[in-house]
Scaffold this motif. Structure first.
Motif, PDB file in Angstrom:
ATOM      1  N   GLU A 220       0.988  -1.064   0.038  1.00  0.00           N
ATOM      2  CA  GLU A 220       0.051   0.089   0.044  1.00  0.00           C
ATOM      3  C   GLU A 220       0.992   1.094   0.170  1.00  0.00           C
ATOM      4  OE1 GLU A 220      -0.822  -2.565   1.913  1.00  0.00           O
ATOM      5  OE2 GLU A 220      -1.965  -3.072   2.578  1.00  0.00           O
ATOM      6  N   ARG A 242      -6.997 -13.745  -2.368  1.00  0.00           N
ATOM      7  CA  ARG A 242      -7.675 -12.588  -3.098  1.00  0.00           C
ATOM      8  C   ARG A 242      -7.407 -11.168  -1.747  1.00  0.00           C
ATOM      9  NH1 ARG A 242     -11.589 -15.238  -5.501  1.00  0.00           N
ATOM     10  NH2 ARG A 242     -12.932 -13.318  -5.343  1.00  0.00           N
ATOM     11  N   LYS A 243      -7.228 -11.437  -0.719  1.00  0.00           N
ATOM     12  CA  LYS A 243      -7.658 -10.629   0.620  1.00  0.00           C
ATOM     13  C   LYS A 243      -6.909  -9.337  -0.012  1.00  0.00           C
ATOM     14  CE  LYS A 243      -7.764 -13.626   4.303  1.00  0.00           C
ATOM     15  NZ  LYS A 243      -7.214 -14.657   5.798  1.00  0.00           N
ATOM     16  N   GLU A 245      -5.675  -8.648  -2.688  1.00  0.00           N
ATOM     17  CA  GLU A 245      -7.005  -7.434  -4.408  1.00  0.00           C
ATOM     18  C   GLU A 245      -7.871  -7.224  -2.892  1.00  0.00           C
ATOM     19  OE1 GLU A 245      -9.476  -8.608  -7.900  1.00  0.00           O
ATOM     20  OE2 GLU A 245      -8.654 -10.707  -6.893  1.00  0.00           O
ATOM     21  N   THR A 246      -8.953  -7.248  -2.941  1.00  0.00           N
ATOM     22  CA  THR A 246     -10.013  -6.966  -2.075  1.00  0.00           C
ATOM     23  C   THR A 246      -9.306  -5.759  -1.179  1.00  0.00           C
ATOM     24  OG1 THR A 246     -10.897  -9.242  -2.140  1.00  0.00           O
ATOM     25  CG2 THR A 246     -11.760  -6.975  -0.576  1.00  0.00           C
ATOM     26  N   ARG A 247      -8.074  -5.890  -0.328  1.00  0.00           N
ATOM     27  CA  ARG A 247      -8.071  -4.761   0.374  1.00  0.00           C
ATOM     28  C   ARG A 247      -7.378  -3.920  -0.762  1.00  0.00           C
ATOM     29  NH1 ARG A 247      -3.665  -7.287   3.060  1.00  0.00           N
ATOM     30  NH2 ARG A 247      -2.241  -6.162   2.373  1.00  0.00           N
ATOM     31  N   SER A 249      -7.990  -2.882  -3.470  1.00  0.00           N
ATOM     32  CA  SER A 249      -9.339  -2.364  -4.486  1.00  0.00           C
ATOM     33  C   SER A 249     -10.164  -1.160  -3.913  1.00  0.00           C
ATOM     34  CB  SER A 249     -10.258  -3.507  -5.417  1.00  0.00           C
ATOM     35  OG  SER A 249      -9.411  -4.197  -6.012  1.00  0.00           O
ATOM     36  N   GLU A 250     -10.481  -1.582  -2.732  1.00  0.00           N
ATOM     37  CA  GLU A 250     -11.252  -0.611  -1.628  1.00  0.00           C
ATOM     38  C   GLU A 250     -10.743   0.380  -1.188  1.00  0.00           C
ATOM     39  OE1 GLU A 250     -11.830  -2.867   1.819  1.00  0.00           O
ATOM     40  OE2 GLU A 250     -13.618  -4.640   0.870  1.00  0.00           O
ATOM     41  N   GLN A 251      -9.382   0.013  -0.724  1.00  0.00           N
ATOM     42  CA  GLN A 251      -8.035   0.959  -0.593  1.00  0.00           C
ATOM     43  C   GLN A 251      -8.641   2.307  -1.700  1.00  0.00           C
ATOM     44  OE1 GLN A 251      -4.774   0.150   1.380  1.00  0.00           O
ATOM     45  NE2 GLN A 251      -4.090   2.550   1.098  1.00  0.00           N
ATOM     46  N   ALA A 253      -9.992   2.733  -4.864  1.00  0.00           N
ATOM     47  CA  ALA A 253     -11.639   2.974  -5.207  1.00  0.00           C
ATOM     48  C   ALA A 253     -11.512   4.320  -5.884  1.00  0.00           C
ATOM     49  CB  ALA A 253     -12.632   2.304  -4.476  1.00  0.00           C
TER      50      ALA A 253
END
Length: 377
Positions: A220, A242-243, A245-247, A249-251, A253
């Motif tokens: 990050e 996947r964790k 990728e999700t983190r 993508s949210e951060q 966005a």
């Protein structure tokens, strides 16, 4: 006429590199009409419990190395120069030996190909008369790869060949082939990536390969730091993590020039559309970038073969190594601002790259095996 040969490729799942090299060879054998090719994860087949434990330790070491607890790196350097006749080497050579004998009895292969350093293979090959070939999947040599009974080595560089010759192998036993990768990388073009979503021509793209296990630490912070370069875009590939990728993508966005991907099958298209890549220093990943003439930035290489790979690429002018995100940001900034730097790095890559490694290896194996096959009516 002789029948078509049966090939057994031995590999292990410590990272993606060994398995991907095996698949590239199988793909190339198929292109030559050789369909009886088996890829065997020998550690998984022979020692499932030990394989599970060692895999977890391998992944854990990659994660804890940033805190100074790098037992994989320690073991790599402690055993790098062990002698083939030493007790430690003899122990490693026993791994998978019983299971391999069973597999050979069932398949009756005409050639054994190592993409992982299994000393049991050349020993059994010597006993049974089956030629054994070893594909070194890194740019540095470790004692685990070395076995006096191995018939042929395929290596990435002239330097590796010289090392093997210095250890007593004959010139005919070592071929500088390059490291086998999927054909898609050799045929990819810069135009291929433009069809992907979010991409448009004319904007420099920094591709970040975060890795399935998040081996690029502080990802990050890295993205926040690198986004300072206005006029460029960041593409982050998280693999099967996947964790992560999700983190991410949210951060990020809504950030128009930051694009997050999970596992990407057509990774060569992303590489073709990129200006440079930030990555770990696995042998296969570096070879893919080398084939694509994609300048490389290596962040905190893991101790062991990855660090040695990184040092080789940096010494050859094909990559730059950084130990902090600030250092990486400075390197990327200089790269984007100075057109002559990418040109020099790409020229260095062109001078080192060995094209069509998989085909070179497959043809050489087939020539060797052809003389040993029994005639069929």
């Amino acid at each position: 006429m002789n029948r078509k040969p049966r090939i057994m490729i031995l590999t292990a799942g410590y990272g993606e590199g060994h398995v991907q090299a095996s698949k590239a060879l199988k793909q190339q054998f198929a292109a030559h009409g050789i369909g009886d090719v088996s890829i065997v994860d020998l550690m998984k087949e022979a020692h499932p419990l030990l394989n599970t434990i060692s895999m977890k330790l391998y992944i854990k070491s990659a994660q804890t190395s940033k805190y100074g607890l790098d037992y994989y790196g320690w073991s790599y350097y402690m055993t790098r120069d062990t002698k083939p006749e030493g007790s430690l080497s003899k122990y490693f050579n026993l791994l998978g030996k019983k299971k391999l004998k069973q597999l050979i009895d069932g398949m009756r292969p005409d050639a054994l190909i190592n993409t992982f350093p299994f000393g049991s293979a050349p020993e059994i090959g010597q006993e049974t008369g089956i030629p054994t070939f070893t594909v070194v999947t890194d740019y540095a040599l470790h004692a685990r790869w070395i076995h006096p009974d191995n018939d042929k080595y395929y290596v990435a560089t002239e330097e590796l060949k010289d090392e093997l010759l210095a250890k007593g192998f004959a010139a005919g036993q070592v071929l500088v082939s390059g490291i086998p990768i999927r054909q898609a990388f050799a045929h990819a073009s810069a135009g291929a990536g433009k069809s992907l979503q979010h991409f448009n021509p004319g904007k420099p793209t920094v591709l970040i390969l975060a890795g399935s296990y998040g081996v690029l630490s502080h990802i990050e912070h890295m993205v926040h730091t690198l986004r300072k370069h206005e006029g460029s875009r960041l593409v982050v590939v998280c693999g099967r993590n996947r964790k992560l990728e999700t983190r991410l993508s949210e951060q990020f966005a809504g950030a128009g020039d930051i694009h997050i991907f999970g596992f990407v099958e057509q990774i060569h298209e992303l590489m073709a559309a990129s200006s440079c890549v930030v990555t770990k220093a696995g042998g296969l990943t570096l070879t893919e970038a080398l084939t694509m003439r994609l300048p490389i930035f290596i962040y905190k290489p893991l101790a062991g073969q990855e660090k040695e790979n990184a040092i080789y690429f940096e010494r050859k002018g094909m990559a730059q190594i950084s130990s902090t995100t600030g250092e990486l940001e400075q390197q990327i900034g200089q790269f984007l601002a100075n057109p002559s730097l990418p040109q020099r790095m790409k020229a260095s890559m062109a001078s080192v790259h060995k094209g069509n490694a998989a085909d070179t290896i497959v043809q050489d194996v087939l020539r060797t095996v052809a003389s040993t096959l029994p005639a069929t009516v």
